[in-house]
Write an enzyme that holds these catalytic residues in place. Sequence first.
Site, PDB file in Angstrom:
ATOM      1  N   LYS A 177      -2.817   6.606   1.141  1.00 57.58           N
ATOM      2  CA  LYS A 177      -2.621   6.965   2.486  1.00 57.58           C
ATOM      3  C   LYS A 177      -1.502   8.113   2.479  1.00 57.58           C
ATOM      4  O   LYS A 177      -0.147   7.724   2.831  1.00 57.58           O
ATOM      5  CB  LYS A 177      -2.041   5.721   3.213  1.00 57.58           C
ATOM      6  CG  LYS A 177      -2.254   6.022   4.821  1.00 57.58           C
ATOM      7  CD  LYS A 177      -1.975   4.759   5.586  1.00 57.58           C
ATOM      8  CE  LYS A 177      -2.192   4.966   7.134  1.00 57.58           C
ATOM      9  NZ  LYS A 177      -3.113   5.276   7.715  1.00 57.58           N
ATOM     10  N   GLU A 233     -16.140   5.513   5.871  1.00 54.93           N
ATOM     11  CA  GLU A 233     -15.252   5.035   7.059  1.00 54.93           C
ATOM     12  C   GLU A 233     -15.244   6.170   8.141  1.00 54.93           C
ATOM     13  O   GLU A 233     -15.928   7.051   8.201  1.00 54.93           O
ATOM     14  CB  GLU A 233     -14.059   4.635   6.486  1.00 54.93           C
ATOM     15  CG  GLU A 233     -13.101   6.081   5.975  1.00 54.93           C
ATOM     16  CD  GLU A 233     -11.981   5.570   5.344  1.00 54.93           C
ATOM     17  OE1 GLU A 233     -11.058   4.845   5.694  1.00 54.93           O
ATOM     18  OE2 GLU A 233     -11.486   6.553   4.466  1.00 54.93           O
ATOM     19  N   ARG A 249       0.893  -1.051   0.029  1.00 56.27           N
ATOM     20  CA  ARG A 249      -0.129  -0.075  -0.133  1.00 56.27           C
ATOM     21  C   ARG A 249       0.967   1.277  -0.045  1.00 56.27           C
ATOM     22  O   ARG A 249       0.527   2.195  -0.632  1.00 56.27           O
ATOM     23  CB  ARG A 249      -0.834  -0.040   1.390  1.00 56.27           C
ATOM     24  CG  ARG A 249      -1.721   1.038   1.176  1.00 56.27           C
ATOM     25  CD  ARG A 249      -2.949   1.281   2.392  1.00 56.27           C
ATOM     26  NE  ARG A 249      -2.206   0.957   3.501  1.00 56.27           N
ATOM     27  CZ  ARG A 249      -3.152   0.936   4.863  1.00 56.27           C
ATOM     28  NH1 ARG A 249      -4.484   0.407   4.692  1.00 56.27           N
ATOM     29  NH2 ARG A 249      -2.573   0.914   5.677  1.00 56.27           N
TER      30      ARG A 249
HETATM   31  C1  PXG Z   1      -8.479   7.008   6.815  1.00 56.25           C
HETATM   32  C2  PXG Z   1      -8.226   5.408   7.483  1.00 56.25           C
HETATM   33  N1  PXG Z   1      -8.996   4.467   7.087  1.00 56.25           N
HETATM   34  C3  PXG Z   1      -8.946   3.280   7.702  1.00 56.25           C
HETATM   35  C4  PXG Z   1      -7.580   3.031   8.308  1.00 56.25           C
HETATM   36  C5  PXG Z   1      -7.481   1.479   8.716  1.00 56.25           C
HETATM   37  O1  PXG Z   1      -6.508   1.196   8.128  1.00 56.25           O
HETATM   38  P1  PXG Z   1      -5.561  -0.122   8.580  1.00 56.25           P
HETATM   39  O2  PXG Z   1      -6.266  -1.181   9.014  1.00 56.25           O
HETATM   40  O3  PXG Z   1      -4.553  -0.207   7.300  1.00 56.25           O
HETATM   41  O4  PXG Z   1      -4.818   0.716   9.650  1.00 56.25           O
HETATM   42  C6  PXG Z   1      -6.876   4.005   8.649  1.00 56.25           C
HETATM   43  C7  PXG Z   1      -5.653   3.767   9.421  1.00 56.25           C
HETATM   44  N2  PXG Z   1      -5.243   4.576  10.206  1.00 56.25           N
HETATM   45  C8  PXG Z   1      -4.163   4.620  11.397  1.00 56.25           C
HETATM   46  C9  PXG Z   1      -3.278   3.753  10.984  1.00 56.25           C
HETATM   47  C10 PXG Z   1      -2.437   3.699  12.046  1.00 56.25           C
HETATM   48  C11 PXG Z   1      -2.513   4.446  13.103  1.00 56.25           C
HETATM   49  C12 PXG Z   1      -3.486   5.436  13.236  1.00 56.25           C
HETATM   50  C13 PXG Z   1      -3.400   6.390  14.411  1.00 56.25           C
HETATM   51  O5  PXG Z   1      -4.469   6.663  14.538  1.00 56.25           O
HETATM   52  O6  PXG Z   1      -2.285   6.308  14.971  1.00 56.25           O
HETATM   53  C14 PXG Z   1      -4.418   5.661  12.256  1.00 56.25           C
HETATM   54  C15 PXG Z   1      -7.157   5.293   8.314  1.00 56.25           C
HETATM   55  O7  PXG Z   1      -5.993   6.353   8.364  1.00 56.25           O
END
Ligand code: PXG
Length: 291
Positions: free
Chosen positions: A150, A183, A51
């Site tokens: 991302k 989301e 990703r």
């Molecule tokens: C907009 C968004 N949507 C979904 C997710 C979940 O994706 P993953 O299952 O790959 O983590 C994210 C991921 N967001 C994310 C990832 C890691 C840490 C933090 C934090 O709040 O510190 C936030 C994100 O930023």
Amino acid sequence: SQWIFLGGAFVKKEDAVVSVYDHGFLYGDGVFEGIRVYSGNVFRLDAHLKRLFESAQSIMLKIPYTQEGMTQLIVETIRKNQLDSAYIRVVVSRGKGNLGLDPSSCSIPNVIIIAEELTMYPKEFYERGIKIASVASRRNRPDVLSPQIKSLNYLNNILVKLEANQAGVEEALMLNDQGYVTEGSADNIFIVKNGVIYTPPVYLGALEGITRNAIIDVARAKGYEVRESPFTRHDVYVADEVFLTGTAVEVIAVIEVDNRVIKDGKPGAVTNELLEEFRKIVTTDGVTCYP
Ligand SMILES: Cc1ncc(COP(=O)(O)O)c(CNc2cccc(C(=O)O)c2)c1O
């Protein structure tokens, strides 16, 4: 002390600084990943790096390492910090340039790897579940800035988080410009209805979460039907179960949405079952740091 990978070498945390001319800082021009290490296993590292490289490709940012090279650097950062359970932040910015936003003035992308001791959410957080609210700020349209990238541009997410804070709830629910659920500010959403599990297709305007995909795999392996299909707030309000997934939250039950109590207001059976299974795979599915 804590070591950070920066500028091609490991530097002490207090020395880990970036230039004020770094376009990641000036413009959010860059990409990042949030990854977790469970008992020395970097959960689904390959999927995270795939990703990361796709996000970089999409903004025409060339990461100066191969995926294999990044794997080694991340593992080395974890080992150097002698971490067993950790949170890893990988950042690749466009790098130092002039004050103009044109990326052509940046010659060397800035690759940063931060490894931190892991702090889990409190147990009761999972036992109780959380309340969320839909907010006025919509998810950025895929044709404006794809939510599948991302990127370091997290202002949409931050503004949404601010609205959740002001509403006195733990997380915000984002809709897209057609009003379909996309989301949370930093997590993906699932609903369960009549034994079927639903989650929005990413093209509606969501990041393709690593945890989201892992939960889909886990649910299907358990024989559940999982449909990636559009749904609205109404569908959420009348769902049997609602839960969020993300690297930070893992799998968390939602017990109230916009003051609608979901069913009996307790974490659902499917939610708990999937979290239990998820906790089993996180220590093996990935790259081990201490073979
Ligand atoms: C907009 C968004 N949507 C979904 C997710 C979940 O994706 P993953 O299952 O790959 O983590 C994210 C991921 N967001 C994310 C990832 C890691 C840490 C933090 C934090 O709040 O510190 C936030 C994100 O930023």
